[in-house]
Design a protein around this motif. Structure first.
Motif, PDB file in Angstrom:
ATOM      1  N   ASP A  76      -4.482  16.989  -5.389  1.00 26.43           N
ATOM      2  CA  ASP A  76      -3.051  17.289  -5.394  1.00 26.43           C
ATOM      3  C   ASP A  76      -2.361  16.730  -4.157  1.00 26.43           C
ATOM      4  O   ASP A  76      -1.222  16.255  -4.228  1.00 26.43           O
ATOM      5  CB  ASP A  76      -2.813  18.803  -5.508  1.00 26.43           C
ATOM      6  N   ASP A  77      -3.049  16.757  -3.016  1.00 27.33           N
ATOM      7  CA  ASP A  77      -2.458  16.197  -1.795  1.00 27.33           C
ATOM      8  C   ASP A  77      -2.319  14.677  -1.904  1.00 27.33           C
ATOM      9  O   ASP A  77      -1.307  14.103  -1.472  1.00 27.33           O
ATOM     10  CB  ASP A  77      -3.320  16.545  -0.576  1.00 27.33           C
ATOM     11  N   ARG A  80       0.556  14.027  -4.388  1.00 32.42           N
ATOM     12  CA  ARG A  80       1.853  14.351  -3.787  1.00 32.42           C
ATOM     13  C   ARG A  80       2.269  13.278  -2.776  1.00 32.42           C
ATOM     14  O   ARG A  80       3.416  12.833  -2.752  1.00 32.42           O
ATOM     15  CB  ARG A  80       1.780  15.723  -3.115  1.00 32.42           C
ATOM     16  N   LEU A 162       4.577  19.337  -6.870  1.00 30.96           N
ATOM     17  CA  LEU A 162       3.867  18.096  -6.612  1.00 30.96           C
ATOM     18  C   LEU A 162       4.810  16.928  -6.343  1.00 30.96           C
ATOM     19  O   LEU A 162       4.526  16.088  -5.489  1.00 30.96           O
ATOM     20  CB  LEU A 162       2.969  17.748  -7.807  1.00 30.96           C
TER      21      LEU A 162
END
Length: 326
Positions: A76-77, A80, A162
Motif C-alpha cells: 500500500d505504501d 500510494r 490510497l
C-alpha cells in the motif's frame, strides 16, 4: 544552423521543429514512457494495496484478515507513493512546458536570429509560428492524454486512503481533461512570452510566472465554478468522506446563517445538543459542499476557461508577430 533551416524548407517545418528540439522530444517521450510503466505497475499491485489498508482483527475473524498479516504488507505504501508521484508530475507539467516554450521554442530563436533566417527562406513568420506551436501541441496533447487515462485506470476504485480525495488539487487536475488544457495554455503563454521579450531567459521566467498565476487563481476559485449543494440538519455535521466541504455553520432563530459556528457541536448527546441550541438561540445546522458528482461539471468548466485563455494567448501571439514583421 543555416543548413538545418534549408533542410527544413525542403522537408517541412514540422520536421525542422522536431530536429531543433529533439532533446526536449526525447525527454518528453522518456517521461511519458516512465509514467506509463509506473501506472501499469500500480494497477498490477492495486489489489494488494487495498488489502493493506483494509480492516483486520486479532485473532482473525470471518471476513477480516490477521492484523499481523496486514501490518506485514508494504504494497500500500508503494502504491500510494507511486500514484502520488505520477499525479504530481502530470499536474505540474505545465510549468516546465511554459518555461521551455518561452525560453527554447521561441525566445532563443528570436534572440539568436534563427527565426529571421527562416523567414528569409520561403517561410513566412505566421507559418513559422504555426509550426512552432502545432507540433509540440500535438505531442503534448497525446502524451498528457495517455498519462491522464492511465492514471484514472490505475486508481481503480479511487480509495481516498490510497490515492487521495477527488477534490485535492493534484488529484483533480491529473484525472481529467484540465491537465491537457493547462499544458496547452502553458505552451501558448510561453510562446507569447517569447515574442514579447525576444530573449530566452526572460521569456522562460515570464512564462513560468504567468502559468503560476493562472494555476493559483483557478485553484483558488475552483469551488465557485459550479453551484454547491446545501444541506441542513444533523447531516450538516457529518458529511460523507467523498464530498468537498466548503462552509458550515448554524442557523439562528431569526433565520440568519452564521458561518463556521461550532457552538453545540461538541455536545455529548442529542438532548445536550438541543439544550445547547436553545440556550444559544440556534435552530439548525447547515453546510455547503460539492459532492463527487460535481467532478465533471467543475472539470469541464475549468477546462473551458483554460482553453479559452490558451486560445487568447495564441491569438495575441500571432497578432504581435504580424505587427512586428509587417
Amino acid at each position: 544552423m543555416s543548413t538545418l533551416t534549408v533542410k527544413g524548407t525542403v522537408k517541412g517545418l514540422p520536421w525542422t521543429v522536431l530536429r531543433l528540439h529533439r532533446t526536449a522530444l526525447i525527454a518528453w517521450g522518456a517521461g511519458v514512457l516512465a509514467a506509463a510503466a509506473a501506472l501499469v505497475w500500480m494497477y498490477a499491485i492495486g489489489d494488494d494495496a487495498r488489502f493493506g489498508v483494509g480492516g483486520c482483527s486479532m485473532p482473525p475473524e470471518a471476513g477480516l484478515p490477521s492484523c499481523d498479516e496486514v501490518h506485514a504488507q508494504t504494497t500500500d505504501d508503494i502504491y500510494r507513493s507511486g500514484i502520488g508521484l505520477v499525479t504530481t508530475a502530470v499536474t505540474y507539467l505545465m510549468f516546465p512546458v511554459a518555461a521551455w516554450a518561452g525560453g527554447a521554442l521561441i525566445g532563443r530563436e528570436l534572440e539568436n536570429g534563427t527565426a529571421r533566417l527562416a523567414w528569409t527562406q520561403s517561410v513566412t513568420p505566421v507559418r513559422w509560428l504555426a509550426a512552432k506551436l502545432a507540433v509540440p501541441a500535438a505531442l503534448l496533447t497525446t502524451g498528457t492524454t495517455v498519462a491522464v487515462l492511465l492514471n484514472v485506470w490505475a486508481r481503480q476504485d479511487d480509495n481516498p486512503n490510497l490515492v487521495g480525495d477527488w477534490y485535492d488539487a493534484d488529484v483533480f487536475i491529473s484525472t481529467g481533461p484540465a491537465a491537457v488544457a493547462y499544458v496547452l495554455a502553458a505552451l501558448a503563454l510561453g510562446a507569447l512570452a517569447g515574442l514579447v521579450t525576444r530573449k530566452a531567459l526572460p521569456a522562460a521566467g515570464v512564462a513560468f510566472a504567468a502559468t503560476l498565476v493562472l494555476y493559483i487563481v483557478l485553484t483558488q476559485y475552483r469551488p465557485s465554478l459550479w453551484p454547491a449543494d446545501t444541506v441542513t440538519g444533523p447531516t450538516a455535521l457529518n458529511l460523507p468522506r467523498d464530498v468537498a466541504a466548503l462552509e458550515h455553520g448554524a442557523v439562528t432563530t431569526t433565520g440568519e446563517r452564521i458561518g463556521n459556528n461550532f457552538a453545540c457541536v461538541g455536545s455529548d448527546s442529542a438532548v445536550d445538543v438541543r439544550d445547547c441550541m436553545e440556550r444559544s438561540g440556534l435552530t439548525d445546522f447547515w453546510a455547503t459542499y460539492h459532492p463527487r458528482s460535481h467532478f465533471w461539471p467543475l472539470h469541464l468548466v475549468e477546462t473551458g476557461i483554460v482553453l479559452a485563455l490558451a486560445a487568447l494567448a495564441t491569438a495575441t501571439a500571432f497578432w504581435l508577430l504580424r505587427r512586428r514583421t509587417a
